[in-house]
Design a protein around this motif. Structure first.
Motif, PDB file in Angstrom:
ATOM      1  N   MET A   1      47.631 -19.272   0.710  1.00  0.00           N
ATOM      2  CA  MET A   1      46.387 -18.017   0.275  1.00  0.00           C
ATOM      3  C   MET A   1      45.890 -17.091   1.405  1.00  0.00           C
ATOM      4  O   MET A   1      45.451 -16.526   1.566  1.00  0.00           O
ATOM      5  CB  MET A   1      45.749 -19.318  -0.615  1.00  0.00           C
ATOM      6  CG  MET A   1      46.014 -19.457  -1.655  1.00  0.00           C
ATOM      7  SD  MET A   1      44.496 -20.067  -2.455  1.00  0.00           S
ATOM      8  CE  MET A   1      43.538 -19.747  -3.024  1.00  0.00           C
ATOM      9  N   ARG A   2      45.540 -18.019   2.459  1.00  0.00           N
ATOM     10  CA  ARG A   2      44.802 -17.114   3.338  1.00  0.00           C
ATOM     11  C   ARG A   2      45.766 -16.310   4.404  1.00  0.00           C
ATOM     12  O   ARG A   2      45.302 -15.130   4.669  1.00  0.00           O
ATOM     13  CB  ARG A   2      44.365 -18.668   4.474  1.00  0.00           C
ATOM     14  CG  ARG A   2      43.904 -17.572   6.110  1.00  0.00           C
ATOM     15  CD  ARG A   2      44.004 -19.243   7.322  1.00  0.00           C
ATOM     16  NE  ARG A   2      42.993 -18.443   8.196  1.00  0.00           N
ATOM     17  CZ  ARG A   2      42.678 -18.960   8.883  1.00  0.00           C
ATOM     18  NH1 ARG A   2      42.348 -20.573   9.593  1.00  0.00           N
ATOM     19  NH2 ARG A   2      41.718 -18.768  10.089  1.00  0.00           N
ATOM     20  N   ALA A   3      47.194 -16.708   4.171  1.00  0.00           N
ATOM     21  CA  ALA A   3      48.478 -15.381   4.874  1.00  0.00           C
ATOM     22  C   ALA A   3      48.770 -14.662   3.703  1.00  0.00           C
ATOM     23  O   ALA A   3      48.969 -13.032   4.214  1.00  0.00           O
ATOM     24  CB  ALA A   3      49.329 -16.057   5.249  1.00  0.00           C
ATOM     25  N   ASN A   4      48.213 -13.933   2.665  1.00  0.00           N
ATOM     26  CA  ASN A   4      48.979 -13.920   1.609  1.00  0.00           C
ATOM     27  C   ASN A   4      47.838 -12.745   1.091  1.00  0.00           C
ATOM     28  O   ASN A   4      48.017 -11.606   0.513  1.00  0.00           O
ATOM     29  CB  ASN A   4      49.947 -14.462   0.343  1.00  0.00           C
ATOM     30  CG  ASN A   4      51.068 -14.712   1.397  1.00  0.00           C
ATOM     31  OD1 ASN A   4      52.097 -13.823   1.389  1.00  0.00           O
ATOM     32  ND2 ASN A   4      51.109 -16.207   1.586  1.00  0.00           N
ATOM     33  N   LEU A   5      46.616 -13.899   0.847  1.00  0.00           N
ATOM     34  CA  LEU A   5      45.670 -13.548  -0.005  1.00  0.00           C
ATOM     35  C   LEU A   5      44.411 -12.477  -0.189  1.00  0.00           C
ATOM     36  O   LEU A   5      43.489 -12.077  -0.215  1.00  0.00           O
ATOM     37  CB  LEU A   5      45.622 -14.505  -1.811  1.00  0.00           C
ATOM     38  CG  LEU A   5      46.324 -14.907  -2.305  1.00  0.00           C
ATOM     39  CD1 LEU A   5      46.035 -15.750  -2.840  1.00  0.00           C
ATOM     40  CD2 LEU A   5      47.178 -13.236  -2.964  1.00  0.00           C
ATOM     41  N   PHE A   6      43.886 -13.826   1.274  1.00  0.00           N
ATOM     42  CA  PHE A   6      42.836 -13.516   1.654  1.00  0.00           C
ATOM     43  C   PHE A   6      43.288 -13.149   3.604  1.00  0.00           C
ATOM     44  O   PHE A   6      42.613 -13.739   4.606  1.00  0.00           O
ATOM     45  CB  PHE A   6      42.023 -14.264   1.253  1.00  0.00           C
ATOM     46  CG  PHE A   6      41.565 -15.087   0.424  1.00  0.00           C
ATOM     47  CD1 PHE A   6      40.841 -14.391  -0.411  1.00  0.00           C
ATOM     48  CD2 PHE A   6      42.543 -15.953  -0.457  1.00  0.00           C
ATOM     49  CE1 PHE A   6      40.547 -14.673  -1.617  1.00  0.00           C
ATOM     50  CE2 PHE A   6      42.261 -16.533  -1.503  1.00  0.00           C
ATOM     51  CZ  PHE A   6      40.741 -15.305  -2.076  1.00  0.00           C
ATOM     52  N   SER A   7      43.567 -12.690   3.810  1.00  0.00           N
ATOM     53  CA  SER A   7      44.021 -12.637   5.217  1.00  0.00           C
ATOM     54  C   SER A   7      42.982 -10.924   5.980  1.00  0.00           C
ATOM     55  O   SER A   7      43.100 -11.125   6.934  1.00  0.00           O
ATOM     56  CB  SER A   7      45.690 -11.627   5.564  1.00  0.00           C
ATOM     57  OG  SER A   7      46.150 -10.927   5.019  1.00  0.00           O
ATOM     58  N   GLY A   8      42.795 -10.051   5.291  1.00  0.00           N
ATOM     59  CA  GLY A   8      41.619  -9.474   6.039  1.00  0.00           C
ATOM     60  C   GLY A   8      40.680  -8.943   4.786  1.00  0.00           C
ATOM     61  O   GLY A   8      41.090  -9.508   3.745  1.00  0.00           O
ATOM     62  N   PRO A   9      39.983  -8.163   4.927  1.00  0.00           N
ATOM     63  CA  PRO A   9      39.027  -7.424   4.128  1.00  0.00           C
ATOM     64  C   PRO A   9      39.513  -6.782   2.771  1.00  0.00           C
ATOM     65  O   PRO A   9      39.095  -7.003   1.711  1.00  0.00           O
ATOM     66  CB  PRO A   9      38.382  -6.745   5.003  1.00  0.00           C
ATOM     67  CG  PRO A   9      38.159  -6.978   6.182  1.00  0.00           C
ATOM     68  CD  PRO A   9      39.469  -7.124   6.800  1.00  0.00           C
ATOM     69  N   ARG A  10      40.013  -5.648   2.962  1.00  0.00           N
ATOM     70  CA  ARG A  10      40.744  -5.328   2.085  1.00  0.00           C
ATOM     71  C   ARG A  10      41.846  -5.789   0.935  1.00  0.00           C
ATOM     72  O   ARG A  10      41.465  -5.547   0.059  1.00  0.00           O
ATOM     73  CB  ARG A  10      41.998  -4.368   2.694  1.00  0.00           C
ATOM     74  CG  ARG A  10      42.887  -3.387   1.370  1.00  0.00           C
ATOM     75  CD  ARG A  10      44.111  -2.379   1.849  1.00  0.00           C
ATOM     76  NE  ARG A  10      44.733  -3.425   2.508  1.00  0.00           N
ATOM     77  CZ  ARG A  10      45.984  -3.203   2.608  1.00  0.00           C
ATOM     78  NH1 ARG A  10      46.109  -1.788   3.541  1.00  0.00           N
ATOM     79  NH2 ARG A  10      46.978  -3.756   4.018  1.00  0.00           N
ATOM     80  N   ASP A  11      42.034  -7.539   1.709  1.00  0.00           N
ATOM     81  CA  ASP A  11      43.231  -7.808   0.705  1.00  0.00           C
ATOM     82  C   ASP A  11      41.834  -9.270  -0.422  1.00  0.00           C
ATOM     83  O   ASP A  11      42.475  -9.114  -1.246  1.00  0.00           O
ATOM     84  CB  ASP A  11      43.934  -9.158   1.996  1.00  0.00           C
ATOM     85  CG  ASP A  11      45.271  -8.083   1.910  1.00  0.00           C
ATOM     86  OD1 ASP A  11      45.699  -7.606   2.027  1.00  0.00           O
ATOM     87  OD2 ASP A  11      45.873  -8.821   2.772  1.00  0.00           O
ATOM     88  N   ILE A  12      41.047  -9.352   0.420  1.00  0.00           N
ATOM     89  CA  ILE A  12      39.628 -10.001  -0.226  1.00  0.00           C
ATOM     90  C   ILE A  12      39.358  -9.283  -1.193  1.00  0.00           C
ATOM     91  O   ILE A  12      39.811 -10.062  -2.733  1.00  0.00           O
ATOM     92  CB  ILE A  12      38.662 -10.696   1.313  1.00  0.00           C
ATOM     93  CG1 ILE A  12      38.661 -11.582   2.179  1.00  0.00           C
ATOM     94  CG2 ILE A  12      37.435 -11.309   0.062  1.00  0.00           C
ATOM     95  CD1 ILE A  12      38.565 -11.633   3.172  1.00  0.00           C
TER      96      ILE A  12
END
Length: 433
Positions: free
Chosen positions: A28-39
């Motif tokens: 999840m951290r690598a694919n969904l919440f890796s940066g502000p845009r992804d969050i």
């Protein structure tokens, strides 16, 4: 003595990776919440999924299976959720699912298409999976005749006479090919088998039936419908289009001008004409060119047209696989002293088919979904039966439930083919590593 060296003399013991970098949280951290845009995109997507999913679940999770009409469904939903509530009416599926699955096939003979489907999986198992006992492979070549006999019934001698055509063709291939070459043997094989099927198979089967009457009660093709019709057309077209596509692909690359010209003409013509046009030809125009009094089964005509349509696309997929092979593979086959057919069977074609697996399965899936087009020419596939169900006054107004049920069954079959394609690619190591 004190050790003052800069180089470590012993390995540091391995440590577990941080919990935030592995497992579900790491993914999840690598694919969904890796940066502000992804969050932001993840949160917006979750909200959309929740908004749509909650409405769909609230609509679909209604206990209306016992209803016998749309009005009764609405009364059940209004009594539970209020007069303005909406919900799915699953009573139409409970009442009409036999018709959706079997069409107008006689209910006392439902065991026959069910047994044919079970035997289909038995026949396909040794072809698709290496872990299945190989003894079942001797059953696979005979299944088409057994399946047709179970579905249509009639005399048992007719499918046996059809099977005899392949035996006669094989004998002609060996007899002529051993003396005049492979090409002459192939031509003799085709001519002998076609002559048997056109002129002798019917009279021989009728004569044997008059002497030893064996068979099942016949079921007319007009009784076929629902998913049984789609599966019948799809399975036959899929099974026959692959070998025809291989022959057309080889013919398109042949050095013989006539063979190459015929293969190119057929492929380009079929690929340039919509399938629905070919189905109209099969249902209306084909009888014009048949001898007077000929009764050519409509389902057989449709199966032939769908098979020819699929084989043209299959030929191009396999031709792509042949073109992807390096020239050295052909030269290696020549250096081993193999003739054309042995080189294709042992070296060239296995590699070309491995490369073409994604395209082949994609064509199979497309063919199976295209079987719904037969409703336009009057055959009652699932979509054709939906129109007759909607014409019933009790269920007039039902839409999403019927089409959702049809979509679910098609998804099961198509998704299964797609997953098997991925399994086959992994097993054969098709990809580059």
């Amino acid at each position: 003595m004190q050790d003052l060296s800069y180089v470590r003399t012993e390995m540091v013991p391995e440590q577990e990776p941080p919990a935030s970098a592995v497992g579900l949280f790491g993914w999840m951290r690598a694919n969904l919440f890796s940066g502000p845009r992804d969050i932001i995109l993840t949160l917006v997507s979750l909200y959309v999924i929740y908004a749509i999913g909650s409405e769909v679940l609230a609509w679909s999770l209604q206990d209306t299976w016992g209803a016998t009409s749309l009005r009764e469904c609405r009364e059940i939903i209004a009594a539970r959720l209020g007069p303005d509530a909406h919900g799915a009416c699953w009573g139409v599926i409970r009442e009409r699912y036999p018709q959706m699955l079997f069409g107008f096939y006689p209910s006392e003979y439902y065991w026959r298409p069910i047994l044919a489907l079970v035997l289909l999986f038995v026949a396909l198992a040794p072809v698709l999976f290496s872990s299945v006992p190989r003894g079942l492979r001797y059953f696979s070549p005979f299944y088409p005749f057994i399946g047709a006999f179970l579905l249509w019934g009639g005399s048992i001698w007719l499918p046996l006479a059809a099977l005899a055509g392949f035996v006669i063709g094989y004998l002609a291939l060996n007899a002529v090919g051993s003396r005049f070459g492979t090409l002459a043997g192939t031509i003799a094989c085709v001519l002998a088998a076609v002559a048997w099927w056109l002129f002798l198979a019917g009279p021989v089967a009728s004569g044997l039936q008059s002497i030893v009457p064996l068979g099942l009660d016949a079921v007319q093709s007009r009784a076929f419908g629902g998913f049984m019709l789609s599966i019948t057309i799809g399975v036959v077209a899929i099974g026959a289009s692959l070998p025809l596509g291989i022959l057309l692909a080889l013919g398109r690359q042949s050095d013989l001008l006539i063979v190459r010209g015929l293969a190119i003409g057929f492929i380009e013509f079929i690929r340039g004409v919509p399938l629905i046009t070919l189905l109209f030809v099969a249902s209306t125009l084909l009888n014009i060119f048949m001898p007077p009094g000929t009764n050519f089964d409509i389902i057989l005509r449709v199966i032939i047209m769908v098979t020819l349509f699929a084989s043209a696309y299959m030929a191009e997929v396999i031709r792509g696989g042949l073109a992807a092979l390096p020239r050295g593979q052909y030269e290696a086959a020549d250096s081993l002293g193999l003739d054309y057919w042995k080189a294709q069977r042992l070296i060239i074609m296995p590699q070309a088919l491995k490369i073409s697996i994604p395209g082949i399965v994609s064509t199979f899936i497309g063919v199976f979904k295209d079987t719904t087009l037969v409703s336009i020419i009057g055959l009652l596939d699932p979509l054709g039966l939906t129109k007759s169900i909607l014409a019933d006054q009790d269920w007039n107004g039902i839409v999403w439930e019927l089409y959702g049920f049809i979509a679910l069954l098609f998804f099961v079959f198509c998704f299964s083919m797609s997953r098997y394609s991925m399994h086959l690619e992994r097993r054969l190591q098709t990809g580059h590593r």
